[in-house]
Structure formats: C-alpha cells, structure tokens
Design an enzyme around this catalytic site. Structure first.
Site, PDB file in Angstrom:
ATOM      1  N   HIS A  59      10.628  11.850  -8.074  1.00 56.02           N
ATOM      2  CA  HIS A  59       9.973  12.864  -8.924  1.00 56.02           C
ATOM      3  C   HIS A  59       8.566  13.083  -8.396  1.00 56.02           C
ATOM      4  O   HIS A  59       7.634  12.353  -8.729  1.00 56.02           O
ATOM      5  CB  HIS A  59       9.931  12.408 -10.386  1.00 56.02           C
ATOM      6  CG  HIS A  59      11.285  12.319 -11.002  1.00 56.02           C
ATOM      7  ND1 HIS A  59      11.835  13.352 -11.756  1.00 56.02           N
ATOM      8  CD2 HIS A  59      12.227  11.357 -10.944  1.00 56.02           C
ATOM      9  CE1 HIS A  59      13.051  12.999 -12.147  1.00 56.02           C
ATOM     10  NE2 HIS A  59      13.320  11.792 -11.667  1.00 56.02           N
ATOM     11  N   GLN A 152      14.286  18.971 -17.278  1.00 52.65           N
ATOM     12  CA  GLN A 152      13.906  17.702 -17.936  1.00 52.65           C
ATOM     13  C   GLN A 152      14.175  17.708 -19.451  1.00 52.65           C
ATOM     14  O   GLN A 152      14.608  16.711 -20.011  1.00 52.65           O
ATOM     15  CB  GLN A 152      12.411  17.443 -17.683  1.00 52.65           C
ATOM     16  CG  GLN A 152      11.786  16.330 -18.491  1.00 52.65           C
ATOM     17  CD  GLN A 152      11.989  14.950 -17.878  1.00 52.65           C
ATOM     18  OE1 GLN A 152      11.453  14.637 -16.827  1.00 52.65           O
ATOM     19  NE2 GLN A 152      12.775  14.115 -18.534  1.00 52.65           N
ATOM     20  N   HIS A 210      20.805  13.971 -13.064  1.00 48.82           N
ATOM     21  CA  HIS A 210      20.570  12.764 -13.839  1.00 48.82           C
ATOM     22  C   HIS A 210      21.773  12.666 -14.776  1.00 48.82           C
ATOM     23  O   HIS A 210      22.056  13.609 -15.519  1.00 48.82           O
ATOM     24  CB  HIS A 210      19.303  12.907 -14.675  1.00 48.82           C
ATOM     25  CG  HIS A 210      18.038  12.757 -13.889  1.00 48.82           C
ATOM     26  ND1 HIS A 210      17.649  13.654 -12.947  1.00 48.82           N
ATOM     27  CD2 HIS A 210      17.091  11.781 -13.915  1.00 48.82           C
ATOM     28  CE1 HIS A 210      16.497  13.236 -12.424  1.00 48.82           C
ATOM     29  NE2 HIS A 210      16.138  12.115 -12.996  1.00 48.82           N
ATOM     30  N   GLU A 213      22.045   8.387 -17.948  1.00 48.64           N
ATOM     31  CA  GLU A 213      20.913   7.460 -17.819  1.00 48.64           C
ATOM     32  C   GLU A 213      20.609   6.920 -19.212  1.00 48.64           C
ATOM     33  O   GLU A 213      19.647   7.321 -19.877  1.00 48.64           O
ATOM     34  CB  GLU A 213      19.679   8.148 -17.221  1.00 48.64           C
ATOM     35  CG  GLU A 213      18.573   7.147 -16.912  1.00 48.64           C
ATOM     36  CD  GLU A 213      17.281   7.777 -16.413  1.00 48.64           C
ATOM     37  OE1 GLU A 213      17.210   9.019 -16.298  1.00 48.64           O
ATOM     38  OE2 GLU A 213      16.329   7.034 -16.145  1.00 48.64           O
ATOM     39  N   TRP A 315       6.347   6.769 -16.162  1.00 50.86           N
ATOM     40  CA  TRP A 315       7.487   5.875 -16.370  1.00 50.86           C
ATOM     41  C   TRP A 315       7.376   4.564 -15.601  1.00 50.86           C
ATOM     42  O   TRP A 315       8.079   3.616 -15.890  1.00 50.86           O
ATOM     43  CB  TRP A 315       8.784   6.593 -15.969  1.00 50.86           C
ATOM     44  CG  TRP A 315       9.068   7.759 -16.848  1.00 50.86           C
ATOM     45  CD1 TRP A 315       9.684   7.712 -18.068  1.00 50.86           C
ATOM     46  CD2 TRP A 315       8.714   9.130 -16.617  1.00 50.86           C
ATOM     47  NE1 TRP A 315       9.734   8.981 -18.602  1.00 50.86           N
ATOM     48  CE2 TRP A 315       9.150   9.868 -17.738  1.00 50.86           C
ATOM     49  CE3 TRP A 315       8.061   9.800 -15.577  1.00 50.86           C
ATOM     50  CZ2 TRP A 315       8.965  11.238 -17.849  1.00 50.86           C
ATOM     51  CZ3 TRP A 315       7.876  11.170 -15.685  1.00 50.86           C
ATOM     52  CH2 TRP A 315       8.327  11.870 -16.807  1.00 50.86           C
TER      53      TRP A 315
HETATM   54 FE   FE2 Z   1      14.985  10.394 -12.089  1.00 51.57          FE
END
Ligand code: FE2
Length: 431
Positions: A59, A152, A210, A213, A315
């Site tokens: 990212h 996102q 993604h 997750e 994160w």
């Molecule tokens: Fe990711």
C-alpha cells in the site's frame, strides 16, 4: 564486449562458481566458463546472486505516514482504518508522491525491483491514484510498479466505490481490486466479486482482491473468487490477497476449497508481517496466527507469493521494506523450517511473486532482463537467516544500489576475531 559480468556467484538453486554476463539490459550468458571481456566486472566471491525481490502486495498511498495524525494506540486493524479515514482528506499530490518515491528508494536498497501496490479509489478526487500513476512513470527505469484499484471502503458499500474504481482504471491503473469481506453482507461480498471479475474480463485486466482478511471461519469470498475466475476465463490471472480466514476454516471445507483454487490457477498472497500482528485480536488464549495456509497451498500446487503490505503506516509501525523480513516471518509463522520449505519461502518473495504479477523477462537465465541482487549470503536459506547486506542491486545491467560488505570485529576472551555468522568447521586431528 559485454556491459557487465558478475563472477563467482552462487544461484538460489545452488549452482556455484557461476558467471553472469549482461549486454543491452539482458542476460546473455550464464556459465561456469570465465568471461573476461566486459566493461565492468563484479567478483561475487561466492555470494548469492538472485533475481530481484518482488513485493506482491503493498500500500504505497499510506506508507511512511506513521504517527499522522496520531499513532495507532491499540495496534488494531479497525483503529488503523479509522486513522486512515482521518488522514486521507489532508493528503496532497506532492506529499503522496514524495513518500512513495522515498519508499521506492528503500525498496531498491533492499533489492526489490517490482512492487504491486493497491491504491485507495474511494476518494472522489482520486488524489492518490493520480500521484501514484505519476510515481509509476518516474521510477520505471528502476522499479516495475503495478497499481491495483482498491475500493478500501467497499466497492458496493461506499457510494463512490464503483465510480472511483472505474475512473481509476480509465486513468491507467493496471489491476482490478476489491474487498468483498468488507461489504455489508456475504451476499454483497459475492456480488462485488462477480461484478469486479466481469469488469476485469471485459477490460482484459488482472484481478487482485483483498479477500477474507478476517478471522471468521465462515468467510466464503475466496470460493466465489475462484468460481468467477473459472467462469470468466480468468484462470492464472487472479490473486486472492491475505486469505486469513483460511487459517480458521474447517479442515473438511478447506479440502474442497484448495482444489478449487488450483483449478482456477489462482495465486494466494500471504502478508506474514501484517497477518501475524492484525489477526487473532479478538482471541483470548490460544490466539490464532491468522496467516493463510501457505504450506498446504504450496503442497497442492497453488502459486503462493508474499507481500510486505505496509511499512510505517496506520496499520504497521515497523519495517524497512525488506522482503527477507517477510520471508523470515512467513517461515516462522507457517512452521516452514524444513529445508525444502525454507527454499520455497525464498521463492514466495522472488519467482512466485513475479508469476503473480505476470512480470515479463524475470529470472536468472539468458534472455531475461539483467536484473538481480547480490547478497552477502551463501545460499537462499542463508539470506533468509541473515537478512544480510545487498552488496549490489542491478537493473538492466546497471548497478543502481550498493551496500558495503559488513564483517564485525569482536574482542572476546583475549582474542580479536572477525564474525561471519557462519558455522566454523574445526578440523580434528588424530594420532
Ligand atoms: Fe493489503
């Protein structure tokens, strides 16, 4: 006369004493024979020459923002998403570009010459998309930067998910992304996967979502992704990223799922540094590890690659963009300490990742691009163990990064000795 030769190198497959000759940006010789005629020669002195590292999942828009507007106190995924939401409106084109270029410098210093970066498209101005498209062009001499249109806040859940994603693709973003487990329901997740695979098939693009997750053992998006890959003829063109729910799924169900993923010729991307820190947060003890089933997927013939995912962002507070940190963590979390398993982990950050990105001309063989990294290590496993100096990073036959050999000198027990971190073979005498 060749442009460059690298002499006396060990290759990841164990061949030693190798000479690699480069001309016009390509490898033209890989031989045990000495090649003398070259403008520049590097003596590898028995060190490892590897194709460059490839980061299959990153990212770039959020990287190097750690501490802005404040640090993530809990260290959780949810506080990270909250922080990113606070930070996003304050980002500018120039500032995103500067951070991304700096990260690319870190990557080159560590020998990573290809990165697939997701970029958030849930912003009506598409500021990050435009900045990273510019960066892709700026660094193309050194790094293959692939961009994934990543909704996102959810492709269906966000009011700008669909428009942002299609606009980003229109601007030239390379890959179709998604986040089905973040949609409101499992049905919406499946619907988003169906829509996104259709978009990819219509536009002739690759897919990297993604996917699952979460620690929810009943998260079921990856089976839909595999089914849609098959239905749209996207076999070999689809990546499921993270897939952490597979860690928690019922074994019987997984015994059906992995063959389906194999049939779809999917790549599974694990992000060990992030999966081990963000997953299992709702658990008391025992705490789940959260990394997808790397060992079992590899054993079933599924392509598995690894990504760094984050470096110093909302994160993940750590990292220097070293894919050997990623392999090191993956090896430990996945119980992959068998000899062949350790070597397989090196493949996850090199050849397997290159396959996931569909990189052209990747590898150490005549005809491939003259891209490689020379490490102060004796083998691929040694490289994971030591995460040593990248002595030279070579792109298209040109040295673009160098780090001096490091050999500490230690004074101990009245003696001064150089430490190489290798087992000394003491000779034994008899008679
Ligand atoms: Fe990711």
């Amino acid at each position: 006369m060749l442009d460059l030769v690298v002499r006396n190198a060990v290759l990841p497959d164990g061949r030693d004493g190798m000479t690699i000759g480069c001309e016009n940006g390509r490898i033209v010789a890989l031989t045990h024979e000495p090649v003398t005629d070259a403008r520049r020669a590097i003596d590898a002195r028995g060190c490892l020459a590897s194709p460059p590292f490839v980061d299959a999942h990153f990212h770039m828009d959020s990287t190097l923002t750690y501490g802005r507007p404040r640090v993530n106190r809990s260290g959780t995924l949810l506080e990270g998403i909250e922080l990113w939401g606070e930070l996003k409106p304050s980002l500018t084109h120039d500032e995103i570009r500067a951070r991304a270029v700096e990260l690319c410098r870190w990557a080159v210093a560590r020998g990573t010459l290809a990165i697939r970066s997701h970029v958030d498209v849930c912003d009506p101005s598409l500021r990050a998309v435009k900045a990273l498209l510019e960066v892709r062009g700026l660094v193309k001499g050194e790094i293959d930067l692939q961009l994934v249109a990543f909704p996102q806040d959810g492709f269906l859940r966000s009011p700008v998910g669909e428009t942002g994603l299609t606009a980003a693709l229109d601007l030239g973003v390379d890959v179709v992304g998604g986040i089905p487990h973040f949609e409101r329901t499992m049905a919406d997740g499946a619907a988003s996967v169906e829509r996104l695979c259709r978009i990819a098939a219509d536009r002739g693009l690759l897919v990297d979502m993604h996917c699952d997750e979460t620690d929810d053992p009943l998260s079921r998006n990856v089976e839909v992704l595999a089914r849609e890959a098959i239905r749209h003829g996207l076999q070999g063109r689809v990546v499921g990223s993270h897939l952490t729910a597979m860690h928690s799924m019922d074994n019987y169900y997984v015994s059906k799922l992995i063959p389906l993923m194999h049939e779809a010729a999917m790549t599974a991307v694990a992000n060990p540094l992030i999966n081990i820190t963000l997953q299992g947060r709702h658990d008391s003890y025992p705490k789940r590890r959260g990394m997808t089933r790397v060992k079992e997927l590899l054993a079933a013939g599924v392509n598995v690659a690894c990504g760094h995912d984050c470096v110093m962002d909302p994160w993940y507070p750590l990292g220097s963009h070293d894919m050997l940190d990623v392999a090191h963590m993956g090896l430990h979390v996945g119980h992959m300490t068998g000899d062949a398993e350790m070597r397989a982990m090196f493949d996850c950050v090199t050849v397997n990742a290159a396959r996931a990105l569909h990189l052209d001309g990747y590898g150490l063989a005549p005809g491939c691009w003259a891209d490689m990294v020379l490490l102060q290590a004796e083998s691929a496993v040694d490289a994971i163990r030591l995460r040593p100096a990248r002595l030279a990073v070579i792109r298209r036959g040109r040295v673009i990064a160098e780090t001096p050999r490091a050999v500490p000198t230690v004074q101990l027990a009245g003696e001064t000795a150089e430490v190489t971190f290798h087992i000394k073979r003491h000779s034994t005498r008899s008679g």
